[in-house]
Design an enzyme around this catalytic site. Structure first.
Site, short mmCIF file in Angstrom:
data_model
loop_
_atom_site.label_atom_id
_atom_site.label_comp_id
_atom_site.label_asym_id
_atom_site.label_seq_id
_atom_site.Cartn_x
_atom_site.Cartn_y
_atom_site.Cartn_z
N ASN A 180 0.97 -1.31 0.04
CA ASN A 180 0.04 -0.01 -0.02
C ASN A 180 0.99 1.34 -0.01
O ASN A 180 0.77 2.24 -0.77
CB ASN A 180 -0.91 0.12 1.16
CG ASN A 180 -2.14 -1.09 1.15
OD1 ASN A 180 -2.33 -1.48 -0.05
ND2 ASN A 180 -2.57 -1.33 2.21
N CYS B 48 2.62 6.94 10.30
CA CYS B 48 1.56 7.75 9.87
C CYS B 48 0.80 8.51 11.03
O CYS B 48 0.50 9.68 10.94
CB CYS B 48 0.40 6.88 9.13
SG CYS B 48 -0.29 5.61 10.14
N SER C 1 -6.70 -0.13 4.67
CA SER C 1 -5.27 0.77 4.48
C SER C 1 -4.19 0.05 4.96
O SER C 1 -3.19 0.60 4.72
CB SER C 1 -5.86 2.29 4.47
OG SER C 1 -5.60 2.21 5.93
N ALA C 2 -4.20 -0.84 6.07
CA ALA C 2 -3.22 -1.14 6.58
C ALA C 2 -2.65 -2.72 6.00
O ALA C 2 -3.34 -3.71 6.37
CB ALA C 2 -3.63 -1.36 8.23
N ASN D 198 4.08 -4.69 12.04
CA ASN D 198 4.89 -3.51 12.80
C ASN D 198 4.10 -2.86 13.87
O ASN D 198 4.49 -1.63 14.30
CB ASN D 198 5.33 -2.49 11.89
CG ASN D 198 6.50 -3.05 11.03
OD1 ASN D 198 6.79 -2.37 10.12
ND2 ASN D 198 7.02 -4.19 11.33
N1 LIG Z 1 -0.20 1.24 5.53
C1 LIG Z 1 -0.18 2.44 6.14
O1 LIG Z 1 -1.06 3.38 6.83
C2 LIG Z 1 1.37 2.95 6.84
C3 LIG Z 1 1.54 4.25 7.09
C4 LIG Z 1 2.67 4.70 7.41
C5 LIG Z 1 3.84 3.59 7.56
N2 LIG Z 1 3.57 2.34 7.18
C6 LIG Z 1 4.71 1.34 7.19
O2 LIG Z 1 5.07 1.25 5.82
C7 LIG Z 1 5.58 -0.23 5.97
C8 LIG Z 1 4.62 -0.97 4.67
O3 LIG Z 1 3.28 -0.91 5.15
P1 LIG Z 1 2.10 -1.34 4.06
O4 LIG Z 1 0.73 -1.07 4.67
O5 LIG Z 1 2.53 -0.83 2.74
O6 LIG Z 1 2.26 -3.02 4.13
P2 LIG Z 1 2.30 -3.94 2.98
O7 LIG Z 1 1.07 -3.64 2.07
O8 LIG Z 1 2.40 -5.30 3.51
O9 LIG Z 1 3.58 -3.75 2.22
C9 LIG Z 1 4.79 -4.21 2.24
C10 LIG Z 1 5.16 -4.62 0.95
O10 LIG Z 1 6.69 -4.88 0.97
C11 LIG Z 1 7.18 -6.05 0.55
N3 LIG Z 1 8.05 -6.60 1.05
C12 LIG Z 1 8.32 -7.22 2.54
N4 LIG Z 1 9.70 -7.35 2.64
C13 LIG Z 1 10.26 -7.19 1.63
C14 LIG Z 1 11.80 -7.50 1.23
N5 LIG Z 1 12.62 -7.80 2.02
N6 LIG Z 1 12.04 -7.01 0.00
C15 LIG Z 1 11.24 -6.72 -0.95
N7 LIG Z 1 9.73 -6.30 -0.84
C16 LIG Z 1 9.47 -6.79 0.59
C17 LIG Z 1 5.77 -7.04 0.74
O11 LIG Z 1 5.76 -7.92 -0.22
P3 LIG Z 1 4.55 -9.23 -0.18
O12 LIG Z 1 3.63 -8.54 -1.04
O13 LIG Z 1 5.37 -10.28 -0.89
O14 LIG Z 1 4.33 -9.31 1.29
C18 LIG Z 1 4.65 -6.06 0.38
O15 LIG Z 1 4.29 -5.82 -0.93
C19 LIG Z 1 5.40 -0.92 7.45
O16 LIG Z 1 6.31 -0.78 7.83
C20 LIG Z 1 4.43 0.03 7.97
O17 LIG Z 1 4.47 0.09 9.21
C21 LIG Z 1 2.48 2.17 6.94
#
Ligand SMILES: NC(=O)c1ccc[n+]([C@@H]2O[C@H](COP(=O)([O-])OP(=O)(O)OC[C@H]3O[C@@H](n4cnc5c(N)ncnc54)[C@H](OP(=O)(O)O)[C@@H]3O)[C@@H](O)[C@H]2O)c1
Length: 306
Positions: free
Chosen positions: A13, A126, A158-159, A166
């Site tokens: 996301n 966030c 959205s999470a 995390n």
């Molecule tokens: N969503 C929010 O509102 C938000 C806001 C601020 C910060 N964050 C932070 O941003 C990060 C991502 O969150 P998200 O919600 O986007 O989660 P997500 O949708 O699970 O996205 C993470 C992505 O990273 C990929 N990934 C994981 N390990 C990897 C690696 N070693 N090499 C390459 N790709 C890898 C995953 O692949 P797969 O598809 O194979 O699992 C997935 O596509 C987290 O640390 C979160 O705490 C999130």
């Protein structure tokens, strides 16, 4: 001006929304969008936009170091701890969107210039990006800030899985960020993942216990900082307060996004992604000076503060 090349690690996301926003930047261009699974919807989206993609994770950046000068890490805190030393060895600036907090914590409306020049910059969380500017205004205008509590609610949809993995890091990093920027003695952070349909907008409430609340001093400080945030997130808005309720100052903000990858309710993507892009664009504007400077880039400070 020649655009600076960036890569995005993580095709979920956060990573995919970031890509769509970077494609509009005057200062940045995406040289690689890197995940670990070719069938992920994010990699398919990037391919449809004509962006070079790879499913070879960090290995791709190690084998193709010329694809970028800056790497946005949108994987997870655990993987950022593995990626950070490799990126530093390759001489790549890491803009960390996970709550790993290896580099200085950056909230652009408050301390962007202090973070410029580090090899690794942490964008907190966030909830941190939404609440810290308010907590900072409280810290600047109120006497004896004893306790600040911040409660964020985001749409469950959205999470992504990495956000859920995390959660402990989210709480710890947000609490530390609120404390650092407000000077409060004690802080608490809470995150609600709300499964309601239709999805809810991101909302963050900041509550502060201070000696003799001074709303007259707080209001103009809030107006100033909200105006600064609205330059990068136009729909960041105070919807309650500041008011004093049971002896505590209360301010509630609602954050709506531009609806780039997920619909506008997911302001949690915009509030951190626009902050991260703002930081990277600052590097791009100052690149020559920073890259050719006498001392070069500064290594990340381990304690996560600058
Ligand atoms: N969503 C929010 O509102 C938000 C806001 C601020 C910060 N964050 C932070 O941003 C990060 C991502 O969150 P998200 O919600 O986007 O989660 P997500 O949708 O699970 O996205 C993470 C992505 O990273 C990929 N990934 C994981 N390990 C990897 C690696 N070693 N090499 C390459 N790709 C890898 C995953 O692949 P797969 O598809 O194979 O699992 C997935 O596509 C987290 O640390 C979160 O705490 C999130």
């Amino acid at each position: 001006m020649k655009k600076l090349k960036v890569a995005i690690l993580g095709s979920g996301n956060i990573g995919t929304d970031l890509l769509i926003k970077i494609m509009r930047s005057e200062y940045l261009e995406c040289g690689a969008f890197v995940g670990r699974n070719l069938s992920s919807p994010g990699l398919a989206k990037a391919q449809s936009l004509g962006v070079p993609v790879s499913s070879e994770s960090m290995g791709f950046i190690e084998r193709n170091p010329h694809c970028c000068d800056i790497v946005f890490d949108a994987t997870s805190a655990k993987y950022h701890h593995e990626h950070a030393p490799v990126l530093e060895r390759l001489g790549k600036i890491a803009i960390d969107l996970t709550p790993a907090k290896i580099g200085p914590m950056c909230v652009p409306a408050v301390n962007m210039h202090e973070c410029l020049g580090y090899m690794n910059v942490n964008m907190v969380t966030c909830g941190g990006q939404a609440s810290i500017p308010i907590a900072y205004a409280i810290g600047q205008t109120q006497k004896n800030v004893d306790y600040i509590e911040v409660v964020s609610s985001i749409a469950s949809k959205s999470a992504g899985p990495a956000t859920r993995i995390n959660l402990d890091e989210y709480i710890h990093t947000t609490e530390l960020g609120v404390q650092k920027f407000s000077g409060a003695k004690r802080t608490k952070a809470i995150l609600n993942l709300n499964p309601a349909v239709p999805c809810i907008n991101m909302q963050t409430t900041v509550m502060a216990k201070v000696d003799k609340p001074d709303l007259a001093a707080l209001r103009p400080a809030l107006d100033r900082i909200v105006g600064t945030i609205q330059q990068y997130v136009p729909d960041y808005k105070i919807i309650v307060g500041p008011v004093v309720e049971n002896g505590r100052i209360v301010v509630m903000v609602r954050v709506k996004g531009l609806g780039d990858y997920l619909p506008a309710y997911a302001g949690n993507l915009d509030i951190i992604n626009c902050a991260a892009i703002g930081m990277a664009e600052e590097y791009a504007k100052n690149w020559e000076k920073l890259a050719t400077g006498k001392n070069g880039f500064k290594p990340a400070s381990r304690e996560g503060t600058a």
